[in-house]
Design an enzyme around this catalytic site. Sequence first.
Site, mmCIF file in Angstrom:
data_model
loop_
_atom_site.group_PDB
_atom_site.id
_atom_site.type_symbol
_atom_site.label_atom_id
_atom_site.label_comp_id
_atom_site.label_asym_id
_atom_site.label_seq_id
_atom_site.Cartn_x
_atom_site.Cartn_y
_atom_site.Cartn_z
ATOM 1 N N HIS A 257 -0.509 -6.962 -10.709
ATOM 2 C CA HIS A 257 -0.067 -6.115 -10.062
ATOM 3 C C HIS A 257 -1.550 -4.916 -8.948
ATOM 4 O O HIS A 257 -2.264 -4.292 -10.057
ATOM 5 C CB HIS A 257 1.131 -5.103 -10.672
ATOM 6 N N HIS B 142 -1.573 1.424 -2.043
ATOM 7 C CA HIS B 142 -0.185 1.779 -2.707
ATOM 8 C C HIS B 142 0.232 3.492 -2.623
ATOM 9 O O HIS B 142 1.260 3.102 -1.633
ATOM 10 C CB HIS B 142 -0.063 2.108 -4.365
#
Length: 353
Positions: free
Chosen positions: A37, A79
Amino acid sequence: MKRIIAALSLGLFSTAPAGAASLYNTLDGNAPLIVAHRGASGYLPEHTLGGYELALEMGADVIEPDLQMTADGVLVAMHDATLARTTNVEALFAPRNGAYRVSDFTLAEIKSLTVEPTGATASTDYPGFAPSMADPYKVPTFQEVMDLVAAHNAATGAGIGIYPEAKTPNSLAMNRQILEEMKSNGFDGSVPNTFVQTFSHEGARQLAALQTEIGMDNAIAALGYALDLGDGFGVYDATTGSVTALEDLAGFADGLGLYLGYDLDATFIAAAHELGLSVHGWTFRPRTDEAAWEMFLPWIEAGMDGFFTDYAQRGVEVLDRYEAAEVPVPATLPLMLAGLGGLAALRRRRAAA
């Protein structure tokens, strides 16, 4: 070897017949995927080549890059919609249009920034790890991420996948660019464990249609929140505030990326599996080895197919421990010793075909 012998002495091995059934309740019977992740974001700055490389060394099955678009049309791994949280942009540039949006800066400007560690456990180095690239903590392009994974696969024979997400989920132009860049780099459906993910269920339909149009066949993952609808299950789409039934999702998606909460449980996972949908959970952030075991184990038993985790190494080690505990006891010690080389292969590096 010492781990196997210790496990035997502690009685940790199952006496069930070998090959009687799959060890896992996953959709395909294989071990759950360890999805890095944002890279190895629990250890190093997120979404950097150094962080991705460390995740590969730790044994992750999949590298996950979130993608934003620069002012000059280049996909970069980031992100947030802004540069402020993860980089030193504020030290180098004044705000533009009142903020530091990625879309207001060119690639050259973004490449002048340094990605800084975020979270309580990330740092700028990791014991025993030396990044192979000159600037491991710059913002990478999507192309650089794919280059890194492809080079690793070519050098090791591994089949490490990528799991990109467009952070503008309903942009047809962005989704098309992501897929076209993937195809030109060989991530066209032929690399195992490769997904394209989106929080928009309409965006997932769009990705399915685009892949058909340009001749690709990667798995598509619809993200969201599991809900028990009383007469079945569905997934909440936060981009529209609507709920899509599992049966409908199965018409255009191959898997689900779900928050570890709401109504996600073994019953939901079983219902998804009945429809051919894999289930990946987010986000596993265990701070200790003990916490990792407690966090991952219930979801392993529930049949979850993949774990988005900031701590790839802990995920790999939990699966090692789980598999070692389930290895059938050999009939004799000589047979056990002869098989230790094979048992060493239980280091989760199963065939990715």
